[in-house]
Design a protein around this motif. Structure first.
Motif, PDB file in Angstrom:
ATOM      1  N   ILE A   1       0.835  -1.210   0.000  1.00  0.00           N
ATOM      2  CA  ILE A   1       0.000   0.000   0.000  1.00  0.00           C
ATOM      3  C   ILE A   1       0.866   1.254   0.000  1.00  0.00           C
ATOM      4  CG2 ILE A   1      -1.618   1.356   1.392  1.00  0.00           C
ATOM      5  CD1 ILE A   1      -2.960  -1.246   2.205  1.00  0.00           C
ATOM      6  N   ARG A   2       1.986   1.222   0.716  1.00  0.00           N
ATOM      7  CA  ARG A   2       2.846   2.404   0.802  1.00  0.00           C
ATOM      8  C   ARG A   2       3.396   2.817  -0.559  1.00  0.00           C
ATOM      9  NH1 ARG A   2       5.366   0.252   5.642  1.00  0.00           N
ATOM     10  NH2 ARG A   2       7.277  -0.070   4.465  1.00  0.00           N
ATOM     11  N   VAL A   3       3.597   1.841  -1.458  1.00  0.00           N
ATOM     12  CA  VAL A   3       4.144   2.158  -2.794  1.00  0.00           C
ATOM     13  C   VAL A   3       3.054   2.072  -3.857  1.00  0.00           C
ATOM     14  CG1 VAL A   3       6.497   1.513  -2.238  1.00  0.00           C
ATOM     15  CG2 VAL A   3       4.917  -0.240  -3.046  1.00  0.00           C
TER      16      VAL A   3
ATOM     17  N   ASP B   1      -1.412  -6.009  -5.585  1.00  0.00           N
ATOM     18  CA  ASP B   1      -0.656  -6.928  -4.738  1.00  0.00           C
ATOM     19  C   ASP B   1      -1.166  -6.879  -3.289  1.00  0.00           C
ATOM     20  OD1 ASP B   1       0.974  -7.795  -6.803  1.00  0.00           O
ATOM     21  OD2 ASP B   1       2.424  -6.183  -6.497  1.00  0.00           O
ATOM     22  N   ALA B   2      -1.555  -5.687  -2.843  1.00  0.00           N
ATOM     23  CA  ALA B   2      -2.099  -5.553  -1.483  1.00  0.00           C
ATOM     24  C   ALA B   2      -3.417  -6.323  -1.347  1.00  0.00           C
ATOM     25  CB  ALA B   2      -2.316  -4.079  -1.141  1.00  0.00           C
ATOM     26  N   VAL B   3      -4.236  -6.294  -2.414  1.00  0.00           N
ATOM     27  CA  VAL B   3      -5.496  -7.051  -2.391  1.00  0.00           C
ATOM     28  C   VAL B   3      -5.224  -8.545  -2.284  1.00  0.00           C
ATOM     29  CG1 VAL B   3      -7.534  -7.667  -3.755  1.00  0.00           C
ATOM     30  CG2 VAL B   3      -6.809  -5.288  -3.625  1.00  0.00           C
TER      31      VAL B   3
ATOM     32  N   TYR C   1      -5.547   4.748   1.642  1.00  0.00           N
ATOM     33  CA  TYR C   1      -4.459   4.645   2.613  1.00  0.00           C
ATOM     34  C   TYR C   1      -3.087   4.884   2.002  1.00  0.00           C
ATOM     35  CZ  TYR C   1      -7.838   2.875   5.936  1.00  0.00           C
ATOM     36  OH  TYR C   1      -8.907   2.758   6.776  1.00  0.00           O
ATOM     37  N   VAL C   2      -3.028   5.095   0.685  1.00  0.00           N
ATOM     38  CA  VAL C   2      -1.752   5.422   0.053  1.00  0.00           C
ATOM     39  C   VAL C   2      -1.317   6.817   0.516  1.00  0.00           C
ATOM     40  CG1 VAL C   2      -0.546   5.773  -2.137  1.00  0.00           C
ATOM     41  CG2 VAL C   2      -2.307   4.001  -1.944  1.00  0.00           C
TER      42      VAL C   2
ATOM     43  N   LYS D   1      -7.703  10.264   9.316  1.00  0.00           N
ATOM     44  CA  LYS D   1      -8.819   9.317   9.300  1.00  0.00           C
ATOM     45  C   LYS D   1      -8.367   7.939   8.849  1.00  0.00           C
ATOM     46  CE  LYS D   1     -13.340   8.614   7.120  1.00  0.00           C
ATOM     47  NZ  LYS D   1     -14.331   9.162   6.170  1.00  0.00           N
ATOM     48  N   TYR D   2      -7.409   7.905   7.918  1.00  0.00           N
ATOM     49  CA  TYR D   2      -6.980   6.628   7.348  1.00  0.00           C
ATOM     50  C   TYR D   2      -5.642   6.208   7.963  1.00  0.00           C
ATOM     51  CZ  TYR D   2     -10.651   7.653   4.010  1.00  0.00           C
ATOM     52  OH  TYR D   2     -11.869   7.932   3.441  1.00  0.00           O
ATOM     53  N   ASN D   3      -5.694   5.727   9.208  1.00  0.00           N
ATOM     54  CA  ASN D   3      -4.493   5.205   9.855  1.00  0.00           C
ATOM     55  C   ASN D   3      -4.476   3.690   9.755  1.00  0.00           C
ATOM     56  OD1 ASN D   3      -5.862   4.066  12.392  1.00  0.00           O
ATOM     57  ND2 ASN D   3      -6.516   6.213  12.433  1.00  0.00           N
ATOM     58  N   TRP D   4      -3.345   3.086  10.057  1.00  0.00           N
ATOM     59  CA  TRP D   4      -3.184   1.654   9.808  1.00  0.00           C
ATOM     60  C   TRP D   4      -3.966   0.784  10.778  1.00  0.00           C
ATOM     61  CZ3 TRP D   4       2.718   1.965   8.541  1.00  0.00           C
ATOM     62  CH2 TRP D   4       2.844   2.408   7.224  1.00  0.00           C
TER      63      TRP D   4
END
Length: 579
Positions: free
Chosen positions: A345-347, A352-354, A383-384, A391-394
């Motif tokens: 998700i960070r990149v 791939d995250a799915v 979340y990117v 609001k969108y924290n891990w």
């Protein structure tokens, strides 16, 4: 001296009789009566009998009035749990983590559950110490009769050993185990009752029995101080790798008594900010984050890792983990999948995250996999490049993985919700320690640690030895298996057996439908037959009633029964969404 010993033995005997009497009064019948009485007194049964009330649990959009109704229910449920004691308080703490099952207004109320209860007399504590320690109360040079803390399961006291060490003594309440076991058996029977009445698609995704089993096993560890000491030893070995993290040393433990190092310090939420420099706070934040990530990767989790369970030692300035209550284990592969998902998700590698998310949840036969993947893809894009405090924290990300999975009728690992709560709590702890630095950046600094752990697990000797053994078996038996397949094809004897097995709930639904249809056909035939016979002589009277009146009555009853049948068929449908 002998007279004092005799007096003490008499007092000890009376305390034993009192404890035994209290234990004898704890029976399934008495507890069931108290539970029903408490539920009724607090109005819980009033809510439970309203079928429309449960529909609010699964509505995607609720009005303010409906949220207020759920909040009132949550407040009454919290008061009920506090009145019913430790087993229900711990159950409430577990339910707080299942925001995929319970709506937010209820979980917000359950978060306020009070685990602090009035302390029992010190004479009862002294009886336990004398019963479990070889030297009894004489083990200590002194012990403060006023507890440092009084929880629903145990009480903690400050004491000094004869060797000079200041210690904290944790003692389990004498009747709590009997009460806990009795309540757990009642809770299990109630959960079985609910599980059998869930719609078939919801039941496929929600395993209430598994949830209670996990809750039961983790809670029983809290009642055994030997198990808690063993858990603390395991986490001390992990914390030892980090210079600023500490787990209290254990001096000795029995089933109901734990003697450990006393920590003189502040709660992490209350320590003076100027006690540590920015660099010191940042160092502790990084060490704490890396420690928790390492425990998560090993499949262990601390479901209550918030600042209130951490202390800052005045002498060493180390962060000390003092509570090991809501501990549990989860498949390490699931933990690794979560951290791989964060990396992708960070990149902005959402596809791939799915795939990682699909490794976490287990789709059922009622899951639309295309919709599930689309829901995950749309959610993860938010979340990117997200930041701490937004609001969108891990912590929220993992909870959304669970919520979307449940909405699409996926089965969720039982420990995942508590794992997610623990992970979210570590983010909150980081904000208390060092709000100037993003927790996301700190987690990114653990990428090497994460990848090293994943690689070590993947190339570990044991799983590779198992893989090699299975490969050798496949290679060794392959010629024989191929020969059998070729012989079968040569003699034209290839057969494929297909057996369709219908789910038991679907079978029952079909049987009920067929039975009602048959019954309606029989009744309709009788009504039509009687109507035909009477219709041949419409002016006749039977039992003083005209044939025309009888015919009208018969057709009215027939229409009513037909409407009733159609209504029952509609009510027994199981295709309605509950999320």
């Amino acid at each position: 001296m002998l007279a004092n010993e005799q007096v003490y033995e008499e007092v000890k005997s009376k305390i034993k009789e009192e404890i035994d009497r209290e234990k004898a009064q704890i029976t399934k019948r008495s507890r069931r009566r108290k539970i029903i009485r408490t539920l009724s007194k607090n109005g819980i049964l009033y809510f439970l009998k309203d079928a429309n009330f449960f529909s609010l649990f699964f509505k995607r959009k609720r009005t303010k009035l409906e949220d207020d109704q759920l909040r009132k229910f949550g407040r009454r449920l919290r008061i009920t749990f506090e009145e019913l004691g430790p087993a229900f308080i711990k159950l409430g703490q577990v339910l707080v983590t299942r925001q995929d099952i319970l709506p937010e207004p209820i979980t917000l109320e359950l978060e306020q559950l009070l685990d602090e209860v009035p302390p029992i007399p010190f004479s009862h504590i002294q009886y336990i110490l004398d019963s479990e320690l070889p030297e009894g109360l004489a083990t200590f040079e002194w012990i403060d009769a006023k507890p440092l803390g009084s929880g629903s399961l145990a009480q903690v006291y400050k004491a000094k050993l004869k060797s000079g060490e200041i210690v904290a003594v944790k003692v389990v309440r004498p009747t709590v185990e009997k009460l806990f076991l009795t309540d757990i058996s009642i809770i299990k029977s109630f959960v079985n009752f609910i599980q059998k009445r869930l719609p078939v698609d919801v039941a496929a995704a929600v395993d209430l029995n598994g949830l209670i089993t996990d809750y039961y096993s983790s809670s029983m560890n809290e009642l055994n101080m030997i198990d808690e000491a063993r858990t603390m030893d395991e986490h001390r070995a992990l914390a030892h790798k980090h210079a600023t993290i500490h787990v209290p040393n254990i001096y000795f433990a029995t089933k109901n008594v734990l003697v450990m190092e006393f920590i003189d310090g502040w709660n992490l939420k209350e320590f003076p900010v100027d006690f540590l420099t920015f660099e010191e706070r940042l160092e502790r934040m990084i060490d704490l984050a890396h420690y928790y990530i390492e425990t998560f990767l090993e499949g262990n989790y601390h479901g209550d890792a918030h600042g209130a369970n951490l202390m800052l030692d005045k002498k060493t300035k180390k962060v000390v983990i003092i509570d090991f209550g809501l501990m549990g284990k989860m498949d390490a592969l699931h933990s690794q999948a979560i951290f791989r998902m964060l990396l992708h998700i960070r990149v902005n590698q959402i596809e791939d995250a799915v795939e990682c998310a699909m490794d976490i949840v287990s789709p059922t036969i009622y899951t639309d996999r295309v919709k599930l993947r689309d829901d995950y893809r749309a959610m993860m894009l938010h979340y990117v490049n997200s930041h701490q405090g937004g609001k969108y924290n891990w912590g929220r990300l993992v909870l959304e993985i669970i919520h979307i999975g449940m909405k699409n009728y996926c089965k969720i690992p039982n420990g995942l919700a508590l794992w997610a709560k623990g992970f979210s709590a570590t983010e909150g702890t980081a904000r208390w320690l060092c709000p100037e630095v993003s927790y996301h950046s700190v987690v990114e600094s653990a990428d090497i640690l994460i990848m090293r752990n994943i690689i070590e697990k993947r190339f570990n000797f044991r799983p590779n030895a198992s893989f090699l053994q299975e490969t050798m078996k496949l290679v060794g038996t392959l010629p024989r298996r191929l020969n059998k397949i070729l012989e079968t094809l040569f003699y034209n004897d290839l057969r494929i057996n297909i057996q369709v097995k219908m789910e038991k709930t679907a079978q029952n639904t079909i049987q009920q439908t067929i039975n009602r249809l048959c019954l309606s056909i029989i009744i309709a035939s009788m009504f039509l037959g009687v109507s035909y016979m009477i219709g041949n002589n419409p002016k006749a009277h039977y039992f003083g009633v005209s044939a025309e009146t009888i015919i009208n009555t018969i057709f009215t009853v027939f229409i009513v029964l037909t409407i009733f049948l159609l209504w029952r068929l509609w009510k027994t449908r199981k295709t309605k969404s509950f999320f």
